[in-house]
Design a protein around this motif. Structure first.
Motif, mmCIF file in Angstrom:
data_model
loop_
_atom_site.group_PDB
_atom_site.id
_atom_site.type_symbol
_atom_site.label_atom_id
_atom_site.label_comp_id
_atom_site.label_asym_id
_atom_site.label_seq_id
_atom_site.Cartn_x
_atom_site.Cartn_y
_atom_site.Cartn_z
ATOM 1 N N UNK A 1 0.825 -1.201 0.000
ATOM 2 C CA UNK A 1 0.000 0.000 0.000
ATOM 3 C C UNK A 1 0.864 1.258 0.000
ATOM 4 N N UNK A 2 1.916 1.250 0.805
ATOM 5 C CA UNK A 2 2.807 2.420 0.852
ATOM 6 C C UNK A 2 3.474 2.665 -0.499
ATOM 7 N N UNK A 3 4.003 1.621 -1.078
ATOM 8 C CA UNK A 3 4.719 1.771 -2.339
ATOM 9 C C UNK A 3 3.785 2.101 -3.498
ATOM 10 N N UNK A 4 2.588 1.553 -3.472
ATOM 11 C CA UNK A 4 1.625 1.905 -4.520
ATOM 12 C C UNK A 4 1.390 3.408 -4.532
ATOM 13 N N UNK A 5 1.224 3.985 -3.335
ATOM 14 C CA UNK A 5 0.983 5.426 -3.271
ATOM 15 C C UNK A 5 2.216 6.199 -3.728
ATOM 16 N N UNK A 6 3.402 5.809 -3.260
ATOM 17 C CA UNK A 6 4.627 6.538 -3.604
ATOM 18 C C UNK A 6 4.944 6.441 -5.090
ATOM 19 N N UNK A 7 4.664 5.308 -5.700
ATOM 20 C CA UNK A 7 4.918 5.149 -7.127
ATOM 21 C C UNK A 7 3.861 5.852 -7.962
ATOM 22 N N UNK B 1 -5.873 6.105 1.629
ATOM 23 C CA UNK B 1 -6.151 4.832 0.961
ATOM 24 C C UNK B 1 -6.600 5.127 -0.471
ATOM 25 N N UNK B 2 -6.025 4.423 -1.412
ATOM 26 C CA UNK B 2 -6.372 4.616 -2.808
ATOM 27 C C UNK B 2 -7.521 3.702 -3.216
ATOM 28 N N UNK B 3 -8.271 4.138 -4.213
ATOM 29 C CA UNK B 3 -9.335 3.307 -4.757
ATOM 30 C C UNK B 3 -8.774 2.157 -5.569
ATOM 31 N N UNK C 1 -7.359 5.813 -7.688
ATOM 32 C CA UNK C 1 -7.844 7.179 -7.541
ATOM 33 C C UNK C 1 -7.733 7.632 -6.092
ATOM 34 N N UNK C 2 -7.481 8.930 -5.904
ATOM 35 C CA UNK C 2 -7.422 9.530 -4.574
ATOM 36 C C UNK C 2 -8.831 9.645 -3.998
ATOM 37 N N UNK C 3 -8.938 9.564 -2.668
ATOM 38 C CA UNK C 3 -10.272 9.736 -2.072
ATOM 39 C C UNK C 3 -10.791 11.136 -2.304
ATOM 40 N N UNK C 4 -12.074 11.252 -2.504
ATOM 41 C CA UNK C 4 -12.678 12.574 -2.777
ATOM 42 C C UNK C 4 -12.869 13.346 -1.488
#
Length: 216
Positions: A183-189, A207-209, A213-216
């Motif tokens: 989860x951390x690396x998915x966001x950083x990448x 938390x990404x969708x 996608x970023x949370x609204x």
């Protein structure tokens, strides 16, 4: 961030091998340094290690990397001997590319174990001191007039043997990283511009969708 891009990032991270790495000891030519990182990315290395040349810092990345420096982190160390011991303390076997009385064919080793391949500078190779504290010394058999391969070619030869063994053992079939790390690396990448802002503020990544996608 498109769904296709996020799926690619997630798929690559699921194949990353945190228990496989390299240690480049004073590799000073940018094209070789970059080429090693490109191979690291190709076989799933998550983090590479390097001892900067005595004169100057780590080599500047160049076009040879194919942008691999974005996907393979590089951890710097003060010297090769202490780096080897640190990696061994973390459970890694360190295999030095070095010709000595105890050298064995690189294909004889078990690369399904946590493994670091120690690579020396183009001109001097791995030092006797670093090779001495390594768990094993390995060589690539040579049948020509020259005694060694270019460091990036040697790295590719050995790392793809590691990939072959790990594929046969099924180590690419299930993620080797924890869900929290993924989860951390998915966001950083996926969001390299936003990640430092969250770190600076001491905030957890959102938390990404499913499609990144970023949370609204």
């Amino acid at each position: 961030m498109t769904p296709e891009r996020f799926a690619k990032i997630s798929g690559v991270l699921n194949l990353r091998q945190p228990s496989l790495t390299v240690l480049m000891d004073e590799v000073n030519k940018p094209h070789n340094f970059s080429a090693v990182l490109r191979t690291c990315d190709a076989v799933g290395v998550l983090t590479a290690h390097a001892v900067p040349p005595k004169h100057g810092g780590l080599p500047t990345f160049n076009a040879t990397s194919g942008s691999a420096e974005k996907w393979v982190a590089v951890e710097s160390h003060a010297d090769a001997v202490s780096a080897v011991r640190q990696l061994q303390a973390g459970g890694m076997q360190v295999l030095a590319t070095h010709l000595s009385q105890r050298s064995v064919d690189y294909r004889e080793l078990d690369y399904t174990r946590p493994t670091c391949v120690l690579l020396g500078a183009e001109k001097w190779g791995v030092s006797d001191e670093a090779a001495g504290v390594a768990d094993a010394n390995i060589i690539i058999p040579m049948f020509g007039m020259v005694q060694s391969l270019n460091v990036s070619v040697a790295a590719a030869t050995i790392l793809f043997e590691a990939q072959r063994q790990r594929l046969a053992a099924g180590m690419y079939q299930t993620p080797q990283l924890s869900e929290a790390e993924l989860q951390r690396l998915r966001f950083e990448w996926a969001y390299p511009e936003l990640a430092p802002l969250y770190v600076a503020r001491g905030e957890a990544y959102p938390a990404l969708g499913e499609d990144g996608e970023l949370p609204s």
